[in-house]
Design a protein around this motif. Structure first.
Motif: not given
Length: 310
Positions: A5-6, A23, A27-30, A296, A299, A303
């Motif tokens: 997961r992010d 988050l 659209h970050r996976s939490v 965020a 991350l 990326d």
């Protein structure tokens, strides 16, 4: 291998819920892990929260959870036993149900645990008749007889705040000597200093009754208490995070802790410029938002670096 997961958010109070929403909205996976244990568990109504003043915390949390459903936010109703790893290899959390969550970043929002003075009956009053924050509970004690437990500098501050609200204030020295300067300040504020030791507290009507060692009793609308707080979870120690003199995790303006990839928000953490965290729903939400935004940004930097390396 389980999905990475992010972000892993630990704690389902205002800070953790807000961090997850922040988050999730980009659209970050939490994965949000909520143990169901809250610092304000005994509080019937929260106050000083615009548009939610007087609302039960359980309703606030339920609505917040509903709003998380629109995003890639997985809710796990269990505890976290341990967290290990680093920003390079990723983090792994072992949950109370025996499963493991792997994540690129961690947001800690586990709050604090209050240790009350060891007085019989005080636990039963905590969060309703007995409280610590004049901003959160002071108005509900308006015009009545308020008792303040302890006679030190923190109690002078609390008495000064409540002076405009309560009709009468008695400060319970609880059998301890009172410094002359402290006594003078309390009396200048119009408070009565009660010397006798407190034997116990009892619920009395909608307020409290204080039973003293000299046989006297005091009936009060409320009790102002200064608890000692501790980290509610072991993760700061597990991860070796830097702590401040208050016992809280040190963070910067974006919620970064001393360990890369680990962020914190809410009562468990504060900036070094503050003497302690503000025990406030709004402050916790704001800190959760900053920690979520900080995670965020972290991350995103990873990326973008990965894209540049292609």
């Amino acid at each position: 291998m389980s999905e990475i997961r992010d972000a892993l958010v630990v704690g389902g109070g205002p800070a953790g819920l807000q961090a997850a929403l922040t988050l999730g909205r980009i659209h970050r996976s939490v994965t949000l892990v909520d143990s169901g244990r809250y610092r304000n568990a005994t509080v019937e109504h929260m106050h000083n929260v615009l548009t939610h003043d007087g609302r039960p915390p359980v309703e606030f949390r339920a609505q917040a959870r509903e709003q998380l459903d629109d995003y890639d936010i997985e809710l796990r109703e269990t505890s976290v036993a341990s967290i290990a790893g680093d920003v390079t290899t990723g983090f792994a959390a072992t949950l109370g149900d025996g499963t493991t969550v792997r994540a690129r970043r961690v947001v800690l929002a586990t709050g604090l645990r209050d240790e009350l003075p060891a007085k019989q009956g005080l636990d039963e009053l905590w969060g309703t008749v007995a409280a610590q924050c004049p901003f959160c509970h002071g108005h509900e004690f308006r015009d009545g007889h308020l008792v303040v437990l302890g006679a030190g500098a923190p109690q002078v501050h609390g008495t000064a705040l409540m002076r405009r609200i309560a009709g009468r204030i008695s400060v319970l020295a609880d059998g301890q000597p009172v410094e002359p300067e402290i006594r003078a300040q309390l009396e200048a504020l119009g408070a009565t200093v009660v010397e006798a030791e407190v034997e116990r507290f009892e619920r009395y009507g909608e307020g409290a009754r204080v039973l003293l060692s000299d046989g006297a009793t005091i009936d009060a609308i409320g009790v102002l208490v200064t608890p000692t707080f501790h980290q509610a979870a072991p993760f700061a120690e597990q991860l070796g995070l830097t702590l401040l003199p208050s016992g809280c995790v040190e963070i910067d303006d974006m919620g970064r802790t001393s360990m890369p990839g680990v962020f914190a928000g809410g009562d468990l953490a504060h900036r070094a410029s503050l003497p302690m965290p503000m025990p406030s729903v709004i402050a916790a939400m704001a800190a959760g938002q900053m920690a979520g935004a900080g995670a965020a940004a972290d991350l995103l930097a990873d990326d973008m670096a990965a894209l540049g390396a292609r």
